[in-house]
Design an enzyme around this catalytic site. Structure first.
Site, PDB file in Angstrom:
ATOM      1  N   HIS A  82       0.845  -1.194   0.000  1.00  0.00           N
ATOM      2  CA  HIS A  82       0.000   0.000   0.000  1.00  0.00           C
ATOM      3  C   HIS A  82       0.878   1.241   0.000  1.00  0.00           C
ATOM      4  O   HIS A  82       1.857   1.317   0.736  1.00  0.00           O
ATOM      5  CB  HIS A  82      -0.913   0.044   1.228  1.00  0.00           C
ATOM      6  CG  HIS A  82      -1.825   1.226   1.204  1.00  0.00           C
ATOM      7  ND1 HIS A  82      -3.004   1.226   0.498  1.00  0.00           N
ATOM      8  CD2 HIS A  82      -1.706   2.464   1.726  1.00  0.00           C
ATOM      9  CE1 HIS A  82      -3.584   2.407   0.608  1.00  0.00           C
ATOM     10  NE2 HIS A  82      -2.810   3.175   1.349  1.00  0.00           N
ATOM     11  N   ASP A 161     -15.793   2.596   6.231  1.00  0.00           N
ATOM     12  CA  ASP A 161     -14.706   3.488   5.789  1.00  0.00           C
ATOM     13  C   ASP A 161     -15.199   4.391   4.670  1.00  0.00           C
ATOM     14  O   ASP A 161     -14.875   5.578   4.630  1.00  0.00           O
ATOM     15  CB  ASP A 161     -13.490   2.679   5.330  1.00  0.00           C
ATOM     16  CG  ASP A 161     -12.422   3.610   4.755  1.00  0.00           C
ATOM     17  OD1 ASP A 161     -11.916   4.450   5.511  1.00  0.00           O
ATOM     18  OD2 ASP A 161     -12.124   3.517   3.548  1.00  0.00           O
ATOM     19  N   ARG A 168     -14.857  12.784   5.973  1.00  0.00           N
ATOM     20  CA  ARG A 168     -13.534  13.399   6.231  1.00  0.00           C
ATOM     21  C   ARG A 168     -13.130  14.305   5.068  1.00  0.00           C
ATOM     22  O   ARG A 168     -12.554  15.367   5.262  1.00  0.00           O
ATOM     23  CB  ARG A 168     -12.479  12.297   6.420  1.00  0.00           C
ATOM     24  CG  ARG A 168     -12.634  11.560   7.751  1.00  0.00           C
ATOM     25  CD  ARG A 168     -11.800  10.284   7.760  1.00  0.00           C
ATOM     26  NE  ARG A 168     -10.391  10.544   7.593  1.00  0.00           N
ATOM     27  CZ  ARG A 168      -9.523   9.659   7.092  1.00  0.00           C
ATOM     28  NH1 ARG A 168      -9.927   8.459   6.712  1.00  0.00           N
ATOM     29  NH2 ARG A 168      -8.253   9.970   6.980  1.00  0.00           N
ATOM     30  N   SER A 183      -8.436   3.653   8.400  1.00  0.00           N
ATOM     31  CA  SER A 183      -8.999   3.600   7.055  1.00  0.00           C
ATOM     32  C   SER A 183      -8.199   2.633   6.168  1.00  0.00           C
ATOM     33  O   SER A 183      -8.755   1.760   5.500  1.00  0.00           O
ATOM     34  CB  SER A 183      -8.983   5.016   6.465  1.00  0.00           C
ATOM     35  OG  SER A 183      -9.283   4.996   5.106  1.00  0.00           O
ATOM     36  N   LYS A 187      -9.085  -1.865   5.411  1.00  0.00           N
ATOM     37  CA  LYS A 187      -9.232  -2.411   4.051  1.00  0.00           C
ATOM     38  C   LYS A 187      -8.185  -3.476   3.781  1.00  0.00           C
ATOM     39  O   LYS A 187      -8.455  -4.485   3.122  1.00  0.00           O
ATOM     40  CB  LYS A 187      -9.149  -1.278   3.020  1.00  0.00           C
ATOM     41  CG  LYS A 187     -10.382  -0.376   3.060  1.00  0.00           C
ATOM     42  CD  LYS A 187     -10.290   0.792   2.108  1.00  0.00           C
ATOM     43  CE  LYS A 187      -9.346   1.841   2.598  1.00  0.00           C
ATOM     44  NZ  LYS A 187      -9.502   3.177   2.082  1.00  0.00           N
TER      45      LYS A 187
HETATM   46  N1  URA Z   1      -6.038   6.374   1.904  1.00  0.00           N
HETATM   47  C1  URA Z   1      -7.065   5.770   2.516  1.00  0.00           C
HETATM   48  O1  URA Z   1      -7.562   4.755   2.048  1.00  0.00           O
HETATM   49  N2  URA Z   1      -7.537   6.319   3.643  1.00  0.00           N
HETATM   50  C2  URA Z   1      -7.017   7.429   4.196  1.00  0.00           C
HETATM   51  O2  URA Z   1      -7.486   7.861   5.231  1.00  0.00           O
HETATM   52  C3  URA Z   1      -5.949   8.046   3.545  1.00  0.00           C
HETATM   53  C4  URA Z   1      -5.463   7.487   2.391  1.00  0.00           C
END
Ligand code: URA
Length: 433
Positions: A82, A161, A168, A183, A187
């Site tokens: 990621h 999320d 947000r 967040s 995932k």
């Molecule tokens: N990427 C995400 O999936 N969530 C965040 O809060 C910031 C970047």
């Protein structure tokens, strides 16, 4: 339980209990907690932070708000990567084929671009015919058959999320370490991989502007991963200029393919992609240490196996693999405009955020999430931080729909020129494991 009490508790800087966090996340996802109360709590979290226990509880409740992908029937240690998001960041397109060609199953859900940063899924979409949205069954089939699966988020993963991120985004509460941690990690945990390499960006073009904040975010995500038995390591990398020469979807496919074919091997982009791939091979058990992994990475680039894998995988997903060798088959721009330096100097900084926004305005990215992209447009950056330029030298080639859409002064303002050479920071700023 009353949301009012949760907001009040966090406003005073006190910790929320696991039950309170579960109540909020469930209510945000099913609509029983109104948006204004979730927004107020998000703002209080931004100011007051969260403890490790609270962050863990938030992550788990978000993970469990929707589907989870079970990859346990597929043999091997499944690895994922990621990145917290950067301009021109196409490392996934490069490292996925490398890791898979080295025999480690690589399973990644990727995002679409929003704002100044691009999304991996949009880059794949530039390859004609490519299916970028797989069902969970198709995702598993791609992983089982080819050793690589990379798709837009599928099924109903982490709906909480989705809801909280949308709030947000409009309440200036994205930049919070516990909220970003929960967040991303919710995932990743729902995605079913056993191991994860994180690329946490640091600098003007990233969420985290300082090394201190980037380190804290990396540590927070590593803590959550470890608490759930994930093999995990974070690299902290510089985002002070676009990564590589290409910004925009067709262009980024071209640059990735060129690196897989052995070109630009010394560039920061290639070095970063190779290092991330090597870290994935170590976590995936294909190499005992980093030097051994780096040798494997170099081998699959040199013998063409990584590139061959990319062609095979593209075909498996319905894409036109011929476009990876004949770039005229990729979406094309309407106009090509050269932008030249207006004075002499040394490049001290390149405003990657400003360039990301310019690329978005060309149509390479989305201003809002339902915008349609123009996959053929983008920017080729000809100079890097630390290089000298002379007035009249080429700084950018802009690939646009029309000539009138290019505000040349803003391109020039994105390059900060100085009279003296300033040393460039290395791309790797630190690691956390
Ligand atoms: N990427 C995400 O999936 N969530 C965040 O809060 C910031 C970047």
């Amino acid at each position: 339980m009353r949301m009012y009490d949760l907001i009040y508790t966090k406003k005073l800087g006190q910790a929320l209990s696991a039950e309170q966090i579960a109540f909020w996340v469930k209510g945000a996802a099913d609509g029983s907690v109104p948006d204004e109360q979730s927004s107020a709590l998000l703002m209080a979290i931004c100011w007051q932070g969260m403890s490790t226990e609270e962050t863990l509880a938030l992550t788990l409740n978000m993970r469990d708000s929707g589907d989870r992908v079970d990859l346990s029937a597929i043999p091997g240690i499944k690895v994922d990567k990621h990145s917290t998001g950067g301009v021109g960041d196409k490392t996934t397109l490069i490292l996925g084929p490398i890791v898979a060609a080295c025999g480690v199953p690589c399973a990644m859900f990727s995002g679409r671009g929003l704002g100044h940063t691009g999304g991996t899924v949009d880059k794949y979409a530039a390859i004609p015919g490519m299916k970028v949205e797989l069902s969970i069954d198709e995702f598993k089939e791609s992983l089982r058959s080819t050793g690589f699966a990379n798709s837009a988020q599928t099924g109903d993963i982490c709906p909480a999320d989705r809801k909280l991120y949308a709030l947000r985004d409009v309440t200036a509460t994205v930049e919070s370490i516990p909220l970003i941690t929960a967040s991303i990690m919710s995932k990743k945990l729902a995605g079913g991989s056993d191991a994860l390499v994180l690329d946490v960006k640091c600098g003007g073009g990233a969420f985290m502007k300082t090394l201190e904040d980037s380190t804290a975010l990396a540590q927070s995500m590593v803590n959550v991963g470890k608490a759930h038995g994930m093999k995990i390591k974070a690299l902290i990398t510089r985002m002070e200029e676009p990564l590589g020469w290409a910004i925009g979807n067709s262009l980024e496919v071209i640059e990735s393919v060129e690196i897989l074919k052995g070109l630009h091997g010394e560039s920061d982009l290639a070095q970063m992609s190779f290092r991330l791939a090597a870290e994935m091979l170590v976590l995936g058990g294909a190499a005992t240490d980093l030097p051994a992994a780096q040798t494997k990475v170099a081998e699959v680039i040199a013998n063409g196996k990584a590139m061959e894998f990319f062609r095979t995988w593209t075909t498996f997903n319905g894409g036109d693999a011929k476009a990876l060798d004949d770039f005229s088959r990729l979406p094309q721009p309407g106009q090509v405009i050269e932008i030249k330096a207006d004075r002499d100097g040394w490049i001290h900084a390149m405003d990657s955020r400003a360039l990301g926004i310019l690329a978005m305005e060309l149509g390479a990215g989305r201003q809002s999430k339902d915008d349609l992209l123009d996959l053929g447009v983008g920017i080729r950056v000809h100079k890097n931080v630390g290089q000298a330029v002379r007035a009249g030298e080429l700084l950018y080639t802009v690939y646009a729909k029309t000539r009138t859409s290019v505000p040349i002064h803003r391109y020039l303002e994105a390059v900060h020129l100085e009279g003296l050479l300033t040393p460039k920071n290395p791309w790797l700023l630190g690691t956390i494991e």
